[in-house]
Write a protein that holds these residues in place. Structure first.
Motif, PDB file in Angstrom:
ATOM      1  N   UNK A 134     -15.052  -9.682  -6.505  1.00  0.00           N
ATOM      2  CA  UNK A 134     -16.052  -9.734  -5.444  1.00  0.00           C
ATOM      3  C   UNK A 134     -15.441  -9.562  -4.069  1.00  0.00           C
ATOM      4  N   UNK A 135     -14.264 -10.150  -3.858  1.00  0.00           N
ATOM      5  CA  UNK A 135     -13.589 -10.016  -2.572  1.00  0.00           C
ATOM      6  C   UNK A 135     -13.096  -8.586  -2.364  1.00  0.00           C
ATOM      7  N   UNK A 136     -12.596  -7.962  -3.426  1.00  0.00           N
ATOM      8  CA  UNK A 136     -12.166  -6.563  -3.326  1.00  0.00           C
ATOM      9  C   UNK A 136     -13.352  -5.679  -2.948  1.00  0.00           C
ATOM     10  N   UNK A 137     -14.494  -5.933  -3.585  1.00  0.00           N
ATOM     11  CA  UNK A 137     -15.694  -5.154  -3.272  1.00  0.00           C
ATOM     12  C   UNK A 137     -16.102  -5.358  -1.812  1.00  0.00           C
ATOM     13  N   UNK A 138     -16.069  -6.608  -1.355  1.00  0.00           N
ATOM     14  CA  UNK A 138     -16.461  -6.899   0.027  1.00  0.00           C
ATOM     15  C   UNK A 138     -15.545  -6.180   1.015  1.00  0.00           C
ATOM     16  N   UNK A 139     -14.242  -6.238   0.768  1.00  0.00           N
ATOM     17  CA  UNK A 139     -13.291  -5.574   1.656  1.00  0.00           C
ATOM     18  C   UNK A 139     -13.457  -4.056   1.605  1.00  0.00           C
ATOM     19  N   UNK A 140     -13.719  -3.543   0.411  1.00  0.00           N
ATOM     20  CA  UNK A 140     -13.927  -2.106   0.277  1.00  0.00           C
ATOM     21  C   UNK A 140     -15.133  -1.630   1.065  1.00  0.00           C
ATOM     22  N   UNK A 141     -16.216  -2.407   1.014  1.00  0.00           N
ATOM     23  CA  UNK A 141     -17.415  -2.051   1.775  1.00  0.00           C
ATOM     24  C   UNK A 141     -17.151  -2.123   3.275  1.00  0.00           C
ATOM     25  N   UNK A 142     -16.384  -3.138   3.695  1.00  0.00           N
ATOM     26  CA  UNK A 142     -16.096  -3.306   5.118  1.00  0.00           C
ATOM     27  C   UNK A 142     -15.230  -2.174   5.657  1.00  0.00           C
TER      28      UNK A 142
ATOM     29  N   UNK B  94       0.838  -1.198   0.000  1.00  0.00           N
ATOM     30  CA  UNK B  94       0.000   0.000   0.000  1.00  0.00           C
ATOM     31  C   UNK B  94       0.872   1.246   0.000  1.00  0.00           C
ATOM     32  N   UNK B  95       0.262   2.343  -0.373  1.00  0.00           N
ATOM     33  CA  UNK B  95       0.938   3.630  -0.286  1.00  0.00           C
ATOM     34  C   UNK B  95       0.002   4.623   0.374  1.00  0.00           C
ATOM     35  N   UNK B  96       0.571   5.634   0.986  1.00  0.00           N
ATOM     36  CA  UNK B  96      -0.212   6.655   1.668  1.00  0.00           C
ATOM     37  C   UNK B  96      -0.336   7.875   0.761  1.00  0.00           C
ATOM     38  N   UNK B  97      -1.577   8.327   0.546  1.00  0.00           N
ATOM     39  CA  UNK B  97      -1.827   9.507  -0.277  1.00  0.00           C
ATOM     40  C   UNK B  97      -2.782  10.437   0.464  1.00  0.00           C
ATOM     41  N   UNK B  98      -2.889  11.668  -0.014  1.00  0.00           N
ATOM     42  CA  UNK B  98      -3.816  12.633   0.561  1.00  0.00           C
ATOM     43  C   UNK B  98      -5.177  12.500  -0.113  1.00  0.00           C
ATOM     44  N   UNK B  99      -6.239  12.477   0.698  1.00  0.00           N
ATOM     45  CA  UNK B  99      -7.576  12.445   0.121  1.00  0.00           C
ATOM     46  C   UNK B  99      -8.103  13.861  -0.080  1.00  0.00           C
ATOM     47  N   UNK B 100      -9.384  13.980  -0.438  1.00  0.00           N
ATOM     48  CA  UNK B 100      -9.965  15.293  -0.715  1.00  0.00           C
ATOM     49  C   UNK B 100      -9.955  16.203   0.507  1.00  0.00           C
ATOM     50  N   UNK B 101      -9.926  15.601   1.696  1.00  0.00           N
ATOM     51  CA  UNK B 101      -9.878  16.384   2.937  1.00  0.00           C
ATOM     52  C   UNK B 101      -8.449  16.604   3.423  1.00  0.00           C
ATOM     53  N   UNK B 102      -7.475  16.290   2.553  1.00  0.00           N
ATOM     54  CA  UNK B 102      -6.052  16.459   2.854  1.00  0.00           C
ATOM     55  C   UNK B 102      -5.590  15.577   4.009  1.00  0.00           C
ATOM     56  N   UNK B 103      -6.256  14.439   4.174  1.00  0.00           N
ATOM     57  CA  UNK B 103      -5.868  13.474   5.195  1.00  0.00           C
ATOM     58  C   UNK B 103      -5.175  12.288   4.530  1.00  0.00           C
ATOM     59  N   UNK B 104      -4.234  11.690   5.241  1.00  0.00           N
ATOM     60  CA  UNK B 104      -3.519  10.532   4.719  1.00  0.00           C
ATOM     61  C   UNK B 104      -4.432   9.301   4.728  1.00  0.00           C
ATOM     62  N   UNK B 105      -4.488   8.616   3.603  1.00  0.00           N
ATOM     63  CA  UNK B 105      -5.249   7.371   3.509  1.00  0.00           C
ATOM     64  C   UNK B 105      -4.366   6.307   2.865  1.00  0.00           C
ATOM     65  N   UNK B 106      -4.592   5.055   3.239  1.00  0.00           N
ATOM     66  CA  UNK B 106      -3.827   3.937   2.691  1.00  0.00           C
ATOM     67  C   UNK B 106      -4.555   3.364   1.482  1.00  0.00           C
ATOM     68  N   UNK B 107      -3.820   3.200   0.388  1.00  0.00           N
ATOM     69  CA  UNK B 107      -4.424   2.741  -0.865  1.00  0.00           C
ATOM     70  C   UNK B 107      -3.618   1.571  -1.419  1.00  0.00           C
ATOM     71  N   UNK B 108      -4.323   0.515  -1.808  1.00  0.00           N
ATOM     72  CA  UNK B 108      -3.709  -0.629  -2.486  1.00  0.00           C
ATOM     73  C   UNK B 108      -4.157  -0.625  -3.943  1.00  0.00           C
TER      74      UNK B 108
END
Length: 264
Positions: free
Chosen positions: A107-115, A58-72
């Motif tokens: 389907x698993x990516x979607x499930x994890x994203x929702x969780x 994963x990498x850390x990026x800034x979201x629309x609120x300028x907060x760090x979020x983890x993205x895969x």
């Protein structure tokens, strides 16, 4: 890795006999329960980069609120994912030699994203489409008169025909289904068969492109039963992966471990 259900039905869809067009209205008015959404996405393999324990890079990026979020990153193409790993080995050998390309069902990516959706420190996913198909999507939009230079998201291709511009359908078992393709070339083959079967409607055929994320939202948020007719068709590369996976000897699954996300 989650199993890919209905493998035979998915692989056989491209060669199915074309029935014609079916008018099902606006996709934005359609819907499915959460578990059925997962089932529809379960047959599609996607690819991510993981360490030896199966934890995603994963990498850390800034979201629309300028907060760090983890993205895969979630690659639609296995080849693109491998290309990323190969480049990583050149740019960061220490990290590159410890990671690999791992398949997972959409389907698993979607499930994890929702969780993880409402968790402040939850893992987010970024889909990385195949650039050739992105360019095909841009070309289609330009052909329709839109002035665009890029396509936002992962493109899916679908065809309509007839006076009412109904979606082209194929027969899958006892059901007519509406195939949405990850590759325009696959759809074009279906369109050509339709034109031969129904030459009087050939001039009415219209190929459209939609966003994968938008289609998933339509599956999740709408209300008409016709949405159950939609089927996603994997790219040829992904079909080859499914065929190899289905013929490989099965191993006993290892005990699940809590994910320890690797960062780059």
């Amino acid at each position: 890795m989650k199993s890919f259900v209905r493998l035979g039905a998915t692989l056989g869809l491209v060669g199915s006999t074309l029935l014609g067009s079916s008018f099902l209205g606006n996709l934005q008015a359609l819907a499915l329960p959460a578990e059925q959404v997962i089932q529809k996405l379960q047959t599609i393999p996607v690819f991510t980069v993981t360490d030896a324990k199966g934890s995603p890079l994963v990498r850390s990026i800034k979201n629309a609120q300028n907060k760090d979020v983890s993205v895969a990153g979630i690659f639609i193409s296995q080849g693109d994912a491998q290309g990323f790993v190969d480049q990583l080995k050149k740019n960061n050998p220490a990290l590159g030699k410890s990671v690999q390309v791992s398949p997972v069902s959409l389907g698993e990516v979607y499930r994890l994203g929702q969780a993880n959706q409402n968790k402040p420190d939850g893992l987010n996913f970024a889909f990385i489409p195949k650039q050739q198909q992105v360019q095909s999507a841009v070309n289609l939009l330009r052909k329709s008169g839109q002035q665009v230079n890029t396509f936002d998201g992962t493109p899916l291709f679908v065809a309509k025909a007839g006076k009412d511009k109904g979606y082209l359908t194929v027969q899958q078992g006892n059901q007519q289904v509406i195939p949405f393709f990850f590759e325009q070339e696959q759809l074009q083959g279906m369109v050509e068969r339709f034109k031969k079967q129904k030459p009087e409607l050939a001039s009415t055929v219209e190929v459209q492109v939609v966003n994968l994320q938008g289609l998933i939202q339509a599956l999740r948020d709408s209300n008409k039963p016709e949405i159950n007719s939609i089927v996603l068709v994997p790219a040829n590369e992904s079909m080859q992966f499914l065929q190899k996976a289905s013929s490989a000897p099965r191993q006993a699954p290892a005990p699940a471990k809590p994910p320890q996300n690797r960062r780059r």
